[in-house]
Design a protein around this motif. Structure first.
Motif, PDB file in Angstrom:
ATOM      1  N   GLY A 200       3.152 -19.996 -54.512  1.00  0.00           N
ATOM      2  CA  GLY A 200       3.023 -19.724 -53.146  1.00  0.00           C
ATOM      3  C   GLY A 200       3.922 -18.362 -52.591  1.00  0.00           C
ATOM      4  O   GLY A 200       3.262 -17.346 -52.144  1.00  0.00           O
ATOM      5  N   ASN A 201       5.130 -18.468 -53.257  1.00  0.00           N
ATOM      6  CA  ASN A 201       6.011 -17.379 -52.858  1.00  0.00           C
ATOM      7  C   ASN A 201       5.628 -15.908 -53.856  1.00  0.00           C
ATOM      8  O   ASN A 201       6.034 -14.881 -53.578  1.00  0.00           O
ATOM      9  N   LEU A 202       5.105 -16.544 -55.038  1.00  0.00           N
ATOM     10  CA  LEU A 202       4.799 -15.140 -56.033  1.00  0.00           C
ATOM     11  C   LEU A 202       3.325 -14.636 -55.911  1.00  0.00           C
ATOM     12  O   LEU A 202       2.927 -13.630 -56.528  1.00  0.00           O
ATOM     13  N   LYS A 203       2.512 -15.010 -54.709  1.00  0.00           N
ATOM     14  CA  LYS A 203       1.306 -14.431 -54.359  1.00  0.00           C
ATOM     15  C   LYS A 203       0.556 -14.331 -55.491  1.00  0.00           C
ATOM     16  O   LYS A 203       0.087 -15.096 -56.504  1.00  0.00           O
ATOM     17  N   ASP A 204       0.205 -13.136 -55.911  1.00  0.00           N
ATOM     18  CA  ASP A 204      -0.846 -12.578 -56.959  1.00  0.00           C
ATOM     19  C   ASP A 204      -0.414 -12.997 -58.222  1.00  0.00           C
ATOM     20  O   ASP A 204      -1.146 -13.227 -59.249  1.00  0.00           O
ATOM     21  N   TYR A 205       1.076 -12.842 -58.297  1.00  0.00           N
ATOM     22  CA  TYR A 205       1.596 -13.051 -59.512  1.00  0.00           C
ATOM     23  C   TYR A 205       1.700 -14.743 -59.981  1.00  0.00           C
ATOM     24  O   TYR A 205       2.578 -15.038 -61.125  1.00  0.00           O
ATOM     25  N   ARG A 206       1.322 -15.543 -59.078  1.00  0.00           N
ATOM     26  CA  ARG A 206       1.204 -16.966 -59.475  1.00  0.00           C
ATOM     27  C   ARG A 206       0.445 -17.191 -60.788  1.00  0.00           C
ATOM     28  O   ARG A 206       0.589 -18.258 -61.518  1.00  0.00           O
ATOM     29  N   LYS A 207      -0.338 -16.040 -61.197  1.00  0.00           N
ATOM     30  CA  LYS A 207      -1.115 -16.355 -62.372  1.00  0.00           C
ATOM     31  C   LYS A 207      -0.299 -16.804 -63.514  1.00  0.00           C
ATOM     32  O   LYS A 207      -0.884 -17.180 -64.692  1.00  0.00           O
ATOM     33  N   PHE A 208       0.858 -16.025 -63.366  1.00  0.00           N
ATOM     34  CA  PHE A 208       1.545 -16.069 -64.768  1.00  0.00           C
ATOM     35  C   PHE A 208       2.365 -17.591 -65.001  1.00  0.00           C
ATOM     36  O   PHE A 208       2.483 -17.959 -66.255  1.00  0.00           O
ATOM     37  N   ILE A 209       2.217 -18.420 -64.343  1.00  0.00           N
ATOM     38  CA  ILE A 209       2.837 -19.733 -64.299  1.00  0.00           C
ATOM     39  C   ILE A 209       1.269 -20.500 -64.458  1.00  0.00           C
ATOM     40  O   ILE A 209       0.489 -20.962 -63.630  1.00  0.00           O
ATOM     41  N   VAL A 210       0.975 -21.078 -65.818  1.00  0.00           N
ATOM     42  CA  VAL A 210      -0.142 -21.748 -66.309  1.00  0.00           C
ATOM     43  C   VAL A 210       0.080 -23.155 -66.137  1.00  0.00           C
ATOM     44  O   VAL A 210       0.926 -23.540 -66.946  1.00  0.00           O
TER      45      VAL A 210
END
Length: 221
Positions: A200-210
């Motif tokens: 939630g805190n990484l927003k668009d870059y949440r995609k990096f956590i698979v």
């Protein structure tokens, strides 16, 4: 090492002092949270053993106050074994949580484990970038498209660990052991909860956590 033992029970302080000094460390004592905060303002310690339930100022409140100015490793000692208490402690930045009654030998093993984990963290001004996600390792800051993300201490530790092991599949059990540093009795919900908050805190870059279904997680560009 200089270790501060904080507990309102003299017998527990005496036993822990004996083991701490036997291992070649210096032991110091405080009888409650208020005294612990005062001692930490006036002195430098390498680690704190902090009881939770104490008069005047409880262990949680004492840790919160101490962490405002000093990043001292803390191991909580508590008769309270509820998951909520453990999660709250780790949100405060505690390094480990030991439930009473405990073996002094176990406490010493936890001290050694926390010390090793702290020593293995890199120093310097390393900054890692993944598109608009920037991680300042030394400053313990994370920026999302230039804006500082407000992460809890444990969210930062989790992200740091995932990034350091980029591309490696990490089971929930391994994340619990290496990031939280204690046996969570097979309950992996705390990992999933923290991953959800971190994403939630990484927003668009949440995609990096698979998510690895049935296994755990990995950080992947």
């Amino acid at each position: 090492m200089k270790i501060l033992i904080v507990d309102d029970e003299e017998m527990i302080r005496d036993v822990l002092r004996e083991y701490v000094e036997f291992e070649g460390n210096e032991a110091f004592e405080a009888v409650d949270g208020m005294e612990a905060v005062k001692l930490c303002r006036e002195n430098e310690y390498d680690l704190i053993l902090m009881d939770v339930m104490m008069p005047h100022l409880d262990g949680f409140s004492a840790v919160k106050e101490i962490k405002k100015t000093k990043d001292i490793p803390v191991i909580m000692l508590s008769a309270r074994s509820e998951e909520y208490d453990k999660l709250f402690a780790f949100e405060l930045g505690v390094d480990d949580y030991v439930t009473k009654p405990f073996s002094p030998k176990e406490v010493m093993a936890r001290i050694n484990a926390v010390t090793k984990r702290r020593a293995s963290k890199p120093n310097g001004n390393e900054i890692l970038k993944f598109e608009g996600l920037e991680i300042d390792m030394a400053g313990r800051n994370v920026y999302v498209d230039g804006a500082k993300a407000e992460l809890t201490p444990k969210e930062y530790e989790l992200l740091f660990y995932l990034v350091r092991n980029k591309g490696i599949a990490l089971t929930r059990e391994k994340l619990l052991y290496d990031v939280w540093g204690f046996d969570f009795y097979g309950d992996d919900r705390t990992v999933d909860t923290h991953i959800k908050m971190l994403r939630g805190n990484l927003k668009d870059y949440r995609k990096f956590i698979v998510t690895l279904r049935g296994l755990g997680y990995k950080f992947e560009e």
